[in-house]
Each structure stands twice: as structure tokens, then as C-alpha cells.
Design a protein around this motif. Structure first.
Motif, PDB file in Angstrom:
ATOM      1  N   PRO A 285       0.845  -1.276  -0.063  1.00  0.00           N
ATOM      2  CA  PRO A 285       0.039   0.185  -0.002  1.00  0.00           C
ATOM      3  C   PRO A 285       0.786   1.210   0.006  1.00  0.00           C
ATOM      4  O   PRO A 285       1.755   1.425   0.514  1.00  0.00           O
ATOM      5  N   ARG A 286       0.347   2.304  -0.730  1.00  0.00           N
ATOM      6  CA  ARG A 286       1.282   3.594  -0.701  1.00  0.00           C
ATOM      7  C   ARG A 286       0.315   4.499  -0.574  1.00  0.00           C
ATOM      8  O   ARG A 286      -0.575   4.876  -1.102  1.00  0.00           O
ATOM      9  N   LEU A 287       0.674   5.598   0.298  1.00  0.00           N
ATOM     10  CA  LEU A 287       0.000   6.821   0.556  1.00  0.00           C
ATOM     11  C   LEU A 287       0.729   8.010   0.415  1.00  0.00           C
ATOM     12  O   LEU A 287       2.024   7.874   1.001  1.00  0.00           O
ATOM     13  N   ARG A 288       0.387   9.034  -0.085  1.00  0.00           N
ATOM     14  CA  ARG A 288       1.137  10.221  -0.314  1.00  0.00           C
ATOM     15  C   ARG A 288       0.613  11.516   0.237  1.00  0.00           C
ATOM     16  O   ARG A 288      -0.590  11.511   0.089  1.00  0.00           O
TER      17      ARG A 288
ATOM     18  N   LEU B  65       5.139  13.522   2.257  1.00  0.00           N
ATOM     19  CA  LEU B  65       5.363  12.327   3.087  1.00  0.00           C
ATOM     20  C   LEU B  65       4.819  11.340   2.171  1.00  0.00           C
ATOM     21  O   LEU B  65       3.719  11.453   1.651  1.00  0.00           O
ATOM     22  N   GLU B  66       5.539  10.255   2.329  1.00  0.00           N
ATOM     23  CA  GLU B  66       5.157   9.104   1.342  1.00  0.00           C
ATOM     24  C   GLU B  66       5.259   7.632   2.297  1.00  0.00           C
ATOM     25  O   GLU B  66       6.209   7.415   2.596  1.00  0.00           O
ATOM     26  N   TRP B  67       4.331   7.094   2.589  1.00  0.00           N
ATOM     27  CA  TRP B  67       4.403   5.785   3.152  1.00  0.00           C
ATOM     28  C   TRP B  67       4.077   4.497   2.267  1.00  0.00           C
ATOM     29  O   TRP B  67       3.073   4.464   1.655  1.00  0.00           O
ATOM     30  N   ARG B  68       5.105   3.812   2.122  1.00  0.00           N
ATOM     31  CA  ARG B  68       5.147   2.717   1.393  1.00  0.00           C
ATOM     32  C   ARG B  68       5.863   1.502   2.305  1.00  0.00           C
ATOM     33  O   ARG B  68       7.157   1.611   2.483  1.00  0.00           O
ATOM     34  N   GLY B  69       5.246   0.344   2.421  1.00  0.00           N
ATOM     35  CA  GLY B  69       5.644  -0.758   2.854  1.00  0.00           C
ATOM     36  C   GLY B  69       6.081  -0.664   4.536  1.00  0.00           C
ATOM     37  O   GLY B  69       5.346  -0.074   5.407  1.00  0.00           O
ATOM     38  N   GLU B  70       7.344  -0.951   4.833  1.00  0.00           N
ATOM     39  CA  GLU B  70       7.961  -0.906   6.014  1.00  0.00           C
ATOM     40  C   GLU B  70       8.630   0.675   6.318  1.00  0.00           C
ATOM     41  O   GLU B  70       9.266   0.846   7.301  1.00  0.00           O
TER      42      GLU B  70
ATOM     43  N   GLU C 238      14.527   8.521   5.006  1.00  0.00           N
ATOM     44  CA  GLU C 238      13.410   7.534   5.456  1.00  0.00           C
ATOM     45  C   GLU C 238      13.679   7.035   6.540  1.00  0.00           C
ATOM     46  O   GLU C 238      14.690   6.649   7.159  1.00  0.00           O
ATOM     47  N   ILE C 239      12.430   6.658   7.326  1.00  0.00           N
ATOM     48  CA  ILE C 239      12.629   5.987   8.739  1.00  0.00           C
ATOM     49  C   ILE C 239      11.700   4.736   8.565  1.00  0.00           C
ATOM     50  O   ILE C 239      10.873   4.441   7.833  1.00  0.00           O
TER      51      ILE C 239
ATOM     52  N   ALA D 142      -2.378  -4.938  11.024  1.00  0.00           N
ATOM     53  CA  ALA D 142      -3.141  -3.521  10.971  1.00  0.00           C
ATOM     54  C   ALA D 142      -2.612  -2.293  10.078  1.00  0.00           C
ATOM     55  O   ALA D 142      -3.645  -1.543   9.952  1.00  0.00           O
ATOM     56  N   CYS D 143      -1.434  -2.027  10.201  1.00  0.00           N
ATOM     57  CA  CYS D 143      -1.046  -1.034   9.442  1.00  0.00           C
ATOM     58  C   CYS D 143      -1.480  -1.129   8.026  1.00  0.00           C
ATOM     59  O   CYS D 143      -1.544  -0.086   7.120  1.00  0.00           O
ATOM     60  N   ARG D 144      -1.236  -2.389   7.444  1.00  0.00           N
ATOM     61  CA  ARG D 144      -1.619  -2.681   6.010  1.00  0.00           C
ATOM     62  C   ARG D 144      -3.141  -2.407   5.613  1.00  0.00           C
ATOM     63  O   ARG D 144      -3.640  -1.721   4.782  1.00  0.00           O
ATOM     64  N   ARG D 145      -3.670  -2.649   6.779  1.00  0.00           N
ATOM     65  CA  ARG D 145      -5.235  -2.499   6.763  1.00  0.00           C
ATOM     66  C   ARG D 145      -5.322  -0.815   6.660  1.00  0.00           C
ATOM     67  O   ARG D 145      -6.349  -0.436   5.852  1.00  0.00           O
ATOM     68  N   ILE D 146      -4.959  -0.253   7.323  1.00  0.00           N
ATOM     69  CA  ILE D 146      -5.089   1.154   7.353  1.00  0.00           C
ATOM     70  C   ILE D 146      -4.820   2.016   6.277  1.00  0.00           C
ATOM     71  O   ILE D 146      -5.204   2.611   5.821  1.00  0.00           O
TER      72      ILE D 146
END
Length: 210
Positions: A9-12, A72-77, A130-131, A138-142
Motif C-alpha cells: 500500500p502507498r499513501l502520499r 510524506l510518503e508511506w510505502r511498506g515498512e 526514510e525511517i 493492522a498498518c496494512r489494513r489502515i
């Protein structure tokens, strides 16, 4: 062998800001609020520190009032933070004299981040880091829910909302989406109450295990 590719999942989120001390404080809060909406408040403290360092360097070395953008970009871990500005002067942790303070800040960046760097862009440069974040079930569901609601909001309201109105719009879209799913289950001969009960059981089991 299946021809389908499984992707994370990828959020930006894009947050324009002006290089000023007051703006940096607001930017830090906006970043923390966005991470909370994505369901990762545990990463907020570290991210706020990095956002402060990246944005403050724009104030110090590009100039007060300069326009810049935090992405801000969230992808994977991993959570990636990028600050774009219109200066082509690249940062260096070994720069001496007047840039010594910036150098110390970059050492802090390197110590906190899994990876970091800087690249030239068409209009200036981008400094990124990147951190690591917890990317459990749960995070993948969100993340998946966030992606669905972003698209569903556009269908419901015509155009994406911004600011506090955007958050309210996402909440309303979540209610509308759940209602539509209940209509969908009923149209296929399923019991909507049973579906809700099963979903609630799944949620409570995963929340208890988190």
C-alpha cells in the motif's frame, strides 16, 4: 504462475510551506496529524524531529520566506520525508564555517534515518530521508482503507477536500462506503448485521493482538 503483482500500500501527502520559524512549527504539527490519520502515531516523534531539521535548513540556507514543499510518503515498512526548495546548493555534512550548523543537522539526520540523500530537481533540489515503521497487518489494513477512502471521497464530493474539511469529508466517506457495502451484501442475499458482526470480531481480535 500468476501474472498479478502484489504491491505494498502507498499513501502520499503534499504540504507546501513558507520558510519561516512559525511555519516550521505548523508544518511539524501538520505532519504529525497526517501520520495520526494514517494510523502511525508512534512514528510522529521521530518524524517531527526530521521535519523540523529539513524545514529549518531551508530557512537558514535558502532564506526566510522561500517557498518549499514537504512530501510524506508511506510505502511498506518505510516512511519517506522529502523537502523540495528552489535552491540548487546541495547540502554536505562536511561543509565548514558558516555551514557547520547545517553539517551537524545532517549528521543528526543520518543518525535517525535509515537512509537519506539529496537530488537536484528541475527547479531546485530535494533533500529526503526514510525511517522504518511497523508495517504489520493492522498498518496494512489502515493503508488500504486510506487509499480506498481517498478515491471514494472524490466520487462522493466531486473534488478532493483540503484541510479540516478534508478530514470531515473522509469520515463522511467512510460512513457512506460502509452503508454502500451493506446494501451490496443485502442485494446478494447476505445478512448485513452478520457481516458487521464478523467485521467487528476481526477488528477486536487484531486490536487485542497489536
Amino acid at each position: 504462475m500468476s501474472g498479478y503483482e502484489v504491491t505494498e500500500p502507498r499513501l502520499r501527502c503534499v504540504l507546501p510551506f513558507e520558510a519561516a520559524s512559525a511555519e516550521v512549527r505548523l508544518l511539524r504539527r501538520a505532519a504529525a496529524a497526517q501520520l495520526s490519520r494514517w494510523g502511525m502515531p508512534a512514528a510522529a516523534d521521530e518524524a517531527e524531529l526530521l521535519v523540523t531539521e529539513l524545514a529549518t535548513n531551508v530557512v537558514k540556507h535558502v532564506g526566510e520566506g522561500a517557498s518549499a514543499t514537504l512530501i510524506l510518503e508511506w510505502r511498506g515498512e518505510r516512511l519517506r520525508l522529502e523537502v523540495h526548495d528552489k535552491s540548487r546548493a546541495m547540502p554536505s555534512p562536511n561543509t565548514a564555517d558558516c555551514y557547520a550548523e547545517c553539517g551537524r543537522g545532517l549528521h543528526l539526520l543520518a543518525a535517525l534515518a535509515v537512509d537519506w540523500g539529496a537530488v537536484l530537481t528541475a527547479v531546485g533540489k530535494a533533500v529526503w530521508c526514510e525511517i522504518s515503521i511497523n508495517s504489520g497487518q493492522a498498518c496494512r489494513r489502515i493503508a488500504r482503507a486510506g487509499e480506498v477512502l481517498e478515491g471514494y471521497q472524490g466520487l462522493s464530493h466531486g473534488v478532493p477536500l483540503r484541510g479540516s474539511g478534508r478530514d470531515l469529508g473522509l469520515e463522511e466517506s467512510a460512513v457512506e462506503l460502509i452503508a454502500d457495502l451493506l446494501h451490496w451484501t443485502a442485494a446478494r442475499g447476505l445478512d448485513p448485521d452478520d457481516v458487521l458482526d464478523r467485521a467487528q470480531m476481526h477488528y477486536e481480535a487484531e486490536a487485542a493482538a497489536a
